[in-house]
Design an enzyme around this catalytic site. Structure first.
Site, PDB file in Angstrom:
ATOM      1  N   ASP A  51       0.471 -13.562  -6.277  1.00 49.84           N
ATOM      2  CA  ASP A  51       1.544 -13.524  -5.268  1.00 49.84           C
ATOM      3  C   ASP A  51       2.824 -12.889  -5.804  1.00 49.84           C
ATOM      4  OD1 ASP A  51      -0.326 -15.055  -3.861  1.00 49.84           O
ATOM      5  OD2 ASP A  51       0.633 -16.946  -4.400  1.00 49.84           O
ATOM      6  N   GLU A 227       0.226 -13.474   6.624  1.00 51.74           N
ATOM      7  CA  GLU A 227       1.092 -14.245   5.719  1.00 51.74           C
ATOM      8  C   GLU A 227       1.821 -13.312   4.761  1.00 51.74           C
ATOM      9  OE1 GLU A 227      -1.704 -16.918   3.924  1.00 51.74           O
ATOM     10  OE2 GLU A 227      -2.745 -15.343   2.833  1.00 51.74           O
TER      11      GLU A 227
END
Length: 557
Positions: A51, A227
């Site tokens: 991430d 997302e």
């Protein structure tokens, strides 16, 4: 820290001392793809650094990643050129402010974003914390080299927040959320929301929230898990870049455009702009799961993107976790496109023009490729690659003249509590990790050694313990929380013992050397299956660690 003599009737002899730790990576892909002078390897961060998000101020770049229940929270790196990175430790490093002490390894914090605001010369790091009722939080600093302020709780639900500052100084937060109540159409149906942000009071403006993406690029196709949104502004227009398809085989990166930060946002016709999902599963040197990306303007005035991906082992299992990759990005047209992001990913890319030296692994810069990390614990300050789990490493470790002393907690590695284990990420599919240990266990409750861990429910423990008056080396495998002894053998410790784990893809071998040199294998070759995401689930990669416990249950047989 100082060691208090209150532990276990004051016997310091029961505290193991670890020294001469050597981690060595030996992946074939790097041997087969040597670097030319103008190239560097991707992933830029090997092992569990998923991430990624990054920002720029002048010629300084700062990048953050997820850390889950590892401590400190949110690893942060600095670079001047996008090639050579320095590890700055963790953003959330005060246990009084971030305390994942009672969370599973895949909780804690994840999907951070970092943004520099030129209007007030301030850096913002925003992240979702799954511990202590924190939820979405934001921290600020004028200088990431000097630490960060205290977390500020933000009043909205959902995950993956990102903060964006417009040319006029206005702030906005975008994030993933559930659809409005009763509006969810299918499993994995999510939305992207935007809020206006009050910079003076550091909070979202109540009632300013708006759904700007419903489901994904095309709701009629039932897209899942939109997302990791990031907002950008270029040539007077607003771009929203998101991950879509879930962080697995179907992962991708998609982009939308608007004339207003609050929408409406229209998807690009050429989505996805990055994915690895279209290729044969059995391709060589496979990189997969690419997505969850962020963009930045590089030192050569060209865009670059960082994103997560995985490199499975010979059994197509993911032990090293989701890693941080980089690609150049062509943004000469309306929409950005990851260069070679829609073909099978290669292990190296060209350095930005003007960058003349690849210093990874030298002069304090973070290594990649095949490398050896040697730790003699001679420095007062531990290397930032050493981490705690659910708590700070300083609470159990002390640097002494002989090496690193670990004070064993009465906590087993299988418990959802801070453990007295100094962890290092597994960064290669083929690697070895060894340490010398000065230790004499007092009872079968005492153990010190090496642990290979995917989670509290999936791990190997390889250590020295007692059975009656005898000393044993024991190997324990824990699968779904159920433990069994793979092998154990009686030993006589005359001097320090050396323990080692070696992995070649899925095959792991644990060995010990009573004289420090001649290794004897214990338990044969065992499968790394339980150290993979495929078997263990969760979001992290495998960790190797220096473990000590006063609550041992790996009893010799």
């Amino acid at each position: 820290m100082t060691v208090k003599n209150s532990f276990r009737n004051g016997s310091i002899k029961e505290m193991p001392i670890f020294s001469n730790v050597i981690y060595q990576g030996d992946d074939l892909i790097y041997k087969n793809n040597p670097l030319k002078p103008d190239e560097f390897y991707t992933p830029i961060l090997q092992g569990c650094y998923p991430d990624p998000a990054l920002t720029r101020k002048g010629d300084d770049y700062y990048m953050v990643c997820s850390s889950f229940a590892m401590f400190p929270g949110v690893p942060i790196f600095h670079s001047k050129d996008l090639v050579n990175w320095t590890d700055l430790g963790g953003v959330l490093n005060k246990v009084s402010e971030f305390n994942p002490h009672d969370t599973g390894i895949s909780q804690g914090v994840y999907a951070p974003s970092i943004t520099y605001n030129p209007h007030n010369d301030t850096f913002y790091m925003i992240v979702t914390a799954f511990t202590g009722g924190m939820g979405n939080i934001i921290v600020k600093t004028k200088d990431p080299m000097k630490g960060w302020g205290s977390p500020i709780k933000l009043g909205f639900d959902g995950i993956d927040p990102c903060i964006f500052f417009d040319d006029n100084g206005k702030g906005y937060i975008v994030h993933n959320d559930a659809p409005d109540k009763g509006k969810a159409l299918y499993e994995g149906h999510r939305v992207i929301k935007v809020w206006e942000y009050d910079l003076v009071n550091d909070k979202v403006i109540p009632g300013s929230d708006k759904i700007i993406v419903d489901g994904g690029v095309d709701l009629s196709k039932k897209p899942i898990w939109i997302e990791a949104p990031h907002l950008y502004k270029k040539d007077g227009r607003y771009y929203l870049m998101c991950a879509e398809g879930g962080t697995g085989d179907n992962h991708s990166e998609v982009i939308f455009i608007s004339d207003n930060p609050k929408g409406p946002f229209k998807p690009a016709s050429n989505n996805p702009i990055l994915t690895q999902r279209y290729f044969p599963q059995n391709r060589t040197d496979k990189v997969d799961w690419a997505g969850h990306a962020d963009l930045v303007l590089g030192p050569d005035n060209k865009y670059y993107g960082v994103f997560l991906g995985i490199r499975p082992n010979d059994k197509n299992r993911v032990n090293t976790g989701r890693e941080t990759f980089m690609l150049p990005v062509d943004w000469s047209g309306i929409f950005p496109v990851f260069e070679n992001g829609l073909v099978p990913l290669e292990p190296k890319i060209k350095m930005p023009k003007g960058v003349t030296e690849n210093k990874t692994g030298k002069d304090g810069f973070f290594p990649n490729g095949n490398f050896t990390f040697t730790e003699n614990f001679t420095s007062e300050k531990l290397d930032y690659r050493w981490i705690g789990l659910r708590g700070p490493r300083e609470s159990f470790s002390t640097v002494t003249k002989k090496g690193l002393q670990i004070k064993p907690f009465e906590v087993n590695i299988k418990e959802v509590k801070p453990t007295s284990t100094l962890f290092y990420r597994q960064q290669h599919n083929t690697f070895s990790f060894a340490s010398t240990i000065d230790y004499k266990p007092a009872s079968e409750k005492d153990l010190a050694g090496i642990v290979c861990l995917q989670s509290e429910r999936f791990n190997y423990v390889f250590g020295i313990t007692k059975k009656g008056k005898d000393t044993y080396v024991v190997l324990q495998r824990t699968d779904k929380g159920q433990s069994k002894i793979v092998a154990s053998t009686k030993i006589e410790i005359k001097k320090n013992i050396r323990l080692q784990v070696k992995a070649t893809g899925d095959s792991y071998q644990f060995s010990y050397a009573l004289n420090g040199v001649n290794f004897e294998n214990l338990g044969g070759s065992v499968s790394g299956d339980i150290l993979s995401t495929n078997v263990a689930g969760g979001f992290t990669g495998a960790l190797v660690g220096l473990y000590a416990t006063a609550a041992n249950d790996a009893h010799a047989e």
